[in-house]
Write a protein that holds these residues in place. Structure first.
Motif, mmCIF file in Angstrom:
data_model
loop_
_atom_site.group_PDB
_atom_site.id
_atom_site.type_symbol
_atom_site.label_atom_id
_atom_site.label_comp_id
_atom_site.label_asym_id
_atom_site.label_seq_id
_atom_site.Cartn_x
_atom_site.Cartn_y
_atom_site.Cartn_z
ATOM 1 N N LEU A 61 0.712 -0.849 -0.133
ATOM 2 C CA LEU A 61 -0.056 -0.434 0.153
ATOM 3 C C LEU A 61 1.107 1.202 0.431
ATOM 4 N N GLY A 68 -5.643 -7.663 -6.753
ATOM 5 C CA GLY A 68 -5.597 -5.770 -6.754
ATOM 6 C C GLY A 68 -6.777 -4.820 -7.424
ATOM 7 N N LEU A 89 -10.254 -5.977 -6.347
ATOM 8 C CA LEU A 89 -10.741 -5.550 -5.124
ATOM 9 C C LEU A 89 -10.854 -3.263 -5.902
ATOM 10 N N THR A 90 -10.518 -3.344 -6.189
ATOM 11 C CA THR A 90 -10.140 -1.387 -6.369
ATOM 12 C C THR A 90 -11.934 -1.519 -6.999
ATOM 13 N N LYS A 99 -12.842 -2.962 4.951
ATOM 14 C CA LYS A 99 -11.871 -2.934 3.184
ATOM 15 C C LYS A 99 -11.296 -3.782 3.941
ATOM 16 N N ILE A 117 -9.551 -7.506 2.375
ATOM 17 C CA ILE A 117 -8.310 -7.824 1.650
ATOM 18 C C ILE A 117 -7.113 -8.812 2.663
ATOM 19 N N THR A 158 -1.054 -2.659 -6.552
ATOM 20 C CA THR A 158 -2.001 -2.287 -7.471
ATOM 21 C C THR A 158 -3.491 -1.403 -6.661
ATOM 22 N N ILE A 159 -3.589 -1.478 -5.342
ATOM 23 C CA ILE A 159 -4.503 -0.931 -5.140
ATOM 24 C C ILE A 159 -3.751 0.718 -4.534
ATOM 25 N N GLN A 160 -3.001 0.917 -4.259
ATOM 26 C CA GLN A 160 -1.714 2.558 -4.099
ATOM 27 C C GLN A 160 -1.528 3.289 -5.780
ATOM 28 N N LYS A 208 -3.944 2.563 -8.375
ATOM 29 C CA LYS A 208 -6.137 2.925 -8.619
ATOM 30 C C LYS A 208 -6.084 3.487 -7.958
ATOM 31 N N LYS A 209 -6.576 3.884 -6.069
ATOM 32 C CA LYS A 209 -6.598 4.653 -5.240
ATOM 33 C C LYS A 209 -6.025 4.458 -3.889
ATOM 34 N N SER A 230 -5.883 4.081 -0.151
ATOM 35 C CA SER A 230 -4.730 2.960 0.107
ATOM 36 C C SER A 230 -3.913 3.671 1.515
#
Length: 391
Positions: A70, A201, A204-205, A218, A222, A254-256, A258-259, A263
């Motif tokens: 993250l 990831g 999930l996003t 969340k 995760i 990946t979450i970091q 995209k979001k 994150s």
């Protein structure tokens, strides 16, 4: 069981605080707690907890790797480039080579036993390294050259590389033959682990975008998905490898990407989880340390550990040649690649359990490496980063 859990947290936290007050790494206090209340000294930990100790330690490791992902910006990692890749396997190869050269002369073991011992010792500990690199990132040290990101990524892949080699060499010792196909697990474990983490990831996003879910929810999702990824690793025992821990880190990264705002909030949640998970991890690692084997580690064993450590440090230094890093930053990177703990605790006793003739001496060296390198490496990182890195 409740008494054991209470002792783990209360004594572990108290010892960590005491060691922190005298400018020693907290983890040393937690490791010492585990040794003292573990089965080989006072035997105060309920047997059922020891039976699931491996799983509990893996949960703690998953928590810190999610938090690492993250906070890991892929753009920063791309800027590092070649040295980040070399750090994944060059230092470990140098350390295993050092073991092949030194161990037969000091301990009188054969080359195959030395190779197995080398793979046990060569893995750096993400549980020790990653929290410290996250602390540096949060405080801005080394970020201008992406040093913490490089070390975090390298330490995570380093473990995959070494464990696959360990499996191949122990297989050779048991069966007398080794298949080149076993080495295919190295690239496939890394590749499929990263791909699986990225795909998970992205899913999930998308889920977090479509449905309104509280941050606590969340975190639970995760964590649960990460447990499934690690379980998938254990289910794939064929030629095709899959690194669940790498997938967990890739999921977070990946979450970091995209979001970003999400994150940051989730990273804060996982840092609070890590406060408790850290105690469980290092106390239980300490509980795996058989003090008898630690006491058996004579001068030759200690010389061996420091000898192969020199090979590792040379490997780190070579990985960083022709980079923008100055001498101080390269020295810091060497310090960060010293600590051993989690992998050695997990696989150090396997050769003995397999009935290998060298099993006892391998376990002795693994135990000694934890006791020596974890506190020394952590202490050097904690005490040197302000002097060696640019804020």
């Amino acid at each position: 069981m409740l008494l054991s859990i209470s002792l783990i947290f209360l004594i572990g936290m108290a010892m960590g605080k005491i060691f922190d007050k005298v400018n020693l790494p907290k983890l040393l206090g937690m490791l010492l707690t585990g040794i003292l209340i573990g089965p080989y000294v006072l035997n105060l930990i309920y047997p059922a907890i020891l039976e699931v100790s491996t799983d509990l330690r893996q949960i703690a490791l998953i928590i810190i790797l999610i938090r690492a992902g993250l906070n890991l910006d892929i753009k920063d990692l791309k800027k590092v480039g070649r040295p980040a890749i070399l750090m994944c396997f060059v230092p470990a190869c140098f350390e295993i080579t050092g073991m092949l050269i030194i161990a037969p002369k000091l301990l009188g073991i054969c080359l195959l036993d030395a190779a197995i011992m080398g793979t046990v010792i060569a893995a750096v500990s993400p549980a020790v390294v990653v929290p410290r690199m996250l602390n540096l990132m949060e405080n801005g040290y080394g970020k201008n050259k992406n040093i913490p990101q490089m070390i975090m990524a390298g330490a995570s892949v380093d473990d995959v590389f070494v464990i696959v080699l360990f499996t191949a060499f122990t297989g050779l010792a048991q069966s007398g033959s080794i298949s080149i196909m076993q080495f295919l697990k190295i690239p496939t474990s890394i590749g499929f682990g990263l791909i699986g983490g990225v795909i998970t990831g992205l899913i999930l996003t998308k889920l977090f975008t479509i449905f309104h879910i509280r941050d606590t929810g969340k975190v639970i999702i995760i964590l649960s998905v990460s447990f499934l990824l690690v379980t998938l690793e254990h289910a794939l025992n064929g030629i095709v490898g899959f690194s669940g821990l790498l997938a967990v880190m890739a999921l977070g990264a990946t979450i970091q990407q995209k979001k970003y705002e999400v994150s940051k909030r989730l990273s804060s949640k996982f840092s609070k989880l890590w406060f408790g998970a850290e105690v469980i991890l290092f106390v239980l690692v300490g509980a795996t340390v058989n003090i008898k084997y630690a006491l058996n580690a004579g001068l030759l064993t200690i010389l061996l550990i420091f000898g192969v450590m020199i090979f590792r440090l040379v490997g780190v230094y070579i990985s960083l040649l022709s980079t923008e890093l100055n001498m101080k930053e390269r020295i810091f990177s060497c310090f960060a690649y010293m600590p051993k703990a989690t992998v050695q605790a997990a696989i150090g006793g396997l050769p003995l359990a397999m009935g290998l003739a060298s099993g006892e001496i391998i376990l002795t060296v693994a135990v000694a490496s934890i006791i020596i390198t974890a506190p020394i490496g952590a202490s050097l990182v904690d005490r040197s980063y302000k002097k060696l890195l640019t804020k």
